[in-house]
Design an enzyme around this catalytic site. Structure first.
Site, PDB file in Angstrom:
ATOM      1  N   LYS A 187       0.882  -1.183   0.000  1.00  0.00           N
ATOM      2  CA  LYS A 187       0.000   0.000   0.000  1.00  0.00           C
ATOM      3  C   LYS A 187       0.915   1.227   0.000  1.00  0.00           C
ATOM      4  CE  LYS A 187      -1.832   3.036   1.984  1.00  0.00           C
ATOM      5  NZ  LYS A 187      -1.678   4.465   1.595  1.00  0.00           N
ATOM      6  N   SER A 241       5.130   7.823   9.785  1.00  0.00           N
ATOM      7  CA  SER A 241       5.220   8.632  11.000  1.00  0.00           C
ATOM      8  C   SER A 241       5.025   7.776  12.253  1.00  0.00           C
ATOM      9  CB  SER A 241       4.138   9.714  10.956  1.00  0.00           C
ATOM     10  OG  SER A 241       2.873   9.113  10.863  1.00  0.00           O
ATOM     11  N   GLU A 263       9.393   1.455  10.962  1.00  0.00           N
ATOM     12  CA  GLU A 263      10.459   2.436  10.698  1.00  0.00           C
ATOM     13  C   GLU A 263       9.782   3.801  10.745  1.00  0.00           C
ATOM     14  OE1 GLU A 263      13.526   1.681  10.336  1.00  0.00           O
ATOM     15  OE2 GLU A 263      13.550  -0.419   9.730  1.00  0.00           O
ATOM     16  N   CYS A 298      13.792  10.921   6.860  1.00  0.00           N
ATOM     17  CA  CYS A 298      13.651  10.516   8.262  1.00  0.00           C
ATOM     18  C   CYS A 298      14.936  10.763   9.031  1.00  0.00           C
ATOM     19  CB  CYS A 298      13.246   9.065   8.341  1.00  0.00           C
ATOM     20  SG  CYS A 298      14.313   8.005   7.372  1.00  0.00           S
ATOM     21  N   GLU A 397       9.311  16.428  14.562  1.00  0.00           N
ATOM     22  CA  GLU A 397       9.806  16.192  13.205  1.00  0.00           C
ATOM     23  C   GLU A 397       9.040  17.111  12.255  1.00  0.00           C
ATOM     24  OE1 GLU A 397       8.720  12.488  11.221  1.00  0.00           O
ATOM     25  OE2 GLU A 397      10.802  12.293  10.583  1.00  0.00           O
TER      26      GLU A 397
END
Ligand code: NAD
Length: 493
Positions: A187, A241, A263, A298, A397
């Protein structure tokens, strides 16, 4: 339906339907969503909006393929050959794939070509090579027993990926999952689904059997959630996220306790000691570390922690480099940076910048939208100094080209600040004293640490985080552990 922008006469039509059981099919509901070029704000394609029904269809196809052993049951040598052919087809279609990636998510075409396509192809080749090199074990039991430890595929792996490196993130998950003999349902992020669909088609061309590699584009809350909750998915490999990572843990708990590997986000600390010899080289590494890929990384070097003795000079040098990273037209081969992924994301970045200014941090350069006349979503390279370590600017972030500079006095304080976020993905330390640097490296709570360098990368090294940056590793032979299970088989001799 939004008007679809014409791309170019020589670009083959985008694949826009779901890829299930070896064929492109519309969503069962007939619904679509727009894939938008973030550099212009125009729709470039209408893509199948898959929901639970389509996901179920894909999982059933994947299950059939797994149970009849059409992939897992092949000779490992044959699976290797198919994955190597797939890697070669990706390379052959390099220009087309790079253009699709750039048009769909805004990164510079030269990066898409030299980095994204190459890394995706190399990843499939690497794991292809693994197929016939994975052994089980014989346990050291007594002479009257034979205890085999077999390594087996899990079954159906759901891969859910983000938009910042669409092909690479897909490859990091799909390649090891396929190498272990699993069937996959991918996906891709709704912002950038187009290259994943083309990859599935190329995989079929390479000889990967129907049903083994399926792609269900769609919204996270529909297709992503359905995959996470599906009772017949054995594992989820997720990159995205931290917030959405939490959902996948819940989905697992609420369904079949499927394995989950996460991750997630990061807030990399880039620590510079007072004794560094070449401040120019450090400044170059900082600027590249935060402004490459529009800061949508990231591991972006989003926090510069610098000894107060050299802080003013380093900040000046980094700010002087910022114009070199000013975004341009992503299709211009000389553009160092492109558009951020969407107008919504641009809005989030600009809000974080505004809040940063209001919090007392000093804006050194940037801080605005640029190239607004294009209708696209561009943000100037931005540097804040005097950032409080506990402020939102230093803690959250942002996933954009925004650098927060924090001063420190001595490496003990630097380590404390570096470790003082919820994240634990990347960290970097620079010092002329290599022993001191390595002591700091050991104290970082992070999965990937760079000493006197930044963003060195190779498929042979594990990639992933600790703390709320998640768990499990992509890349390297260790990634194969996520996609396989051990089975012990006893025989009394
Ligand atoms: P995101 O979490 O918003 O989305 C990731 C994927 O999850 C997408 O496919 C999305 O459709 C899906 N999703 C969203 N909401 C969902 C829900 N409620 N249920 C199920 N699925 C859902 O992340 P993003 O904005 O696409 O990507 C940026 C994030 O990815 C950043 O946090 C970044 O740090 C992270 N990232 C991490 C790594 C790593 O290796 N650690 C690498 C790249 C990106």
């Amino acid at each position: 339906m939004a008007a679809v922008e014409r791309v170019s006469a020589d670009h083959p039509p985008f694949r826009t339907e779901a890829f299930i059981d070896g064929a492109f099919v519309p969503a069962a509901s007939g619904r679509t969503f727009s894939a938008v070029n973030p550099a212009t704000g125009h729709a470039i394609a209408e893509v199948a909006a898959c929901d639970a029904e389509d996901v179920d269809r894909a999982v059933k196809a994947a299950r059939r393929a797994f149970e009849d052993r059409r992939w897992a049951g092949q000779r490992p040598l044959e699976r290797k050959r198919a994955l190597l052919r797939f890697a070669e087809l990706i390379r052959t279609h390099r220009d087309e794939l790079a253009l699709t990636e750039t048009l769909n998510m805004g990164k510079p075409i030269s990066d898409a070509r030299a980095i994204d396509v190459r890394a995706a192809a190399d990843c499939f080749a690497y794991y292809g090579e693994c197929c016939d090199k994975i052994y089980g074990e014989v346990a050291p039991t007594t002479d009257d027993n034979l205890a085999l430890v077999l390594r087996e595929p899990l079954g159906i792996v759901g891969c859910v990926t983000p938009w910042n490196f669409p092909m690479i993130m897909a490859a990091w998950k799909v390649a090891p999952a396929l190498a272990m003999g699993n069937s996959v349902v991918l996906k891709p992020a709704e912002e950038s689904p187009l290259t994943a669909l083309r990859l599935a088609e190329l995989a079929a061309e390479a000889g990967i059997p129907d049903g083994v590699f399926n792609v269900v584009p769609g919204l996270g809350v529909e297709a992503g959630k359905a995959l996470g909750l599906h009772m017949d998915v054995d594992a989820i490999a997720f990159t995205g996220s931290t917030e959405v990572g939490r959902y996948f843990l819940r989905y697992s708990a609420e369904s079949n306790i499927k394995r989950v590997a996460l991750e997630l986000g990061g807030k990399t600390a880039f620590v510079v000691a007072h004794d560094v010899k070449d401040l120019g080289a450090v400044a170059e590494a900082v600027a590249g570390g935060i402004f490459f890929n529009q800061g949508e990384m990231c591991t972006a070097a989003s926090r510069l922690l610098v000894d107060n003795r050299i802080r003013a000079e380093l900040v000046e040098r980094v700010a002087a480099l910022a114009p070199r990273w000013m975004p341009g037209d992503p299709l211009d081969p000389d553009a160092p940076a492109g558009a951020v992924v969407s107008r919504e994301h641009q809005g989030r970045i600009l809000s974080a910048i505004q809040a940063g200014g209001a919090s007392g941090a000093r804006l050194v350069t940037g801080g605005t939208a640029v190239r607004t006349e294009t209708g696209g979503a561009f943000v100037a390279p931005t540097v804040f100094d005097d950032v409080a370590p506990s402020s939102a600017l230093a803690q959250n972030e942002i996933f954009g080209p925004v650098l927060s500079v924090i001063g420190f006095d001595g490496l003990d304080e630097a380590v404390e600040i570096a470790n003082g976020t919820i994240y634990g993905l990347g960290a970097s330390v620079w010092s002329a004293d290599l022993a001191a640097a390595h002591k700091v490296a050991r104290r970082f709570k992070a999965g990937i640490v760079y000493v006197n360098c930044f963003d060195a990368d190779d498929i042979t090294t594990p990639f992933g985080g600790v703390k709320q940056s998640g768990f499990g590793r992509d890349k390297s032979l260790h990634a194969l552990e996520k996609y396989s299970d051990l089975k012990t088989v006893w025989t009394r001799l």
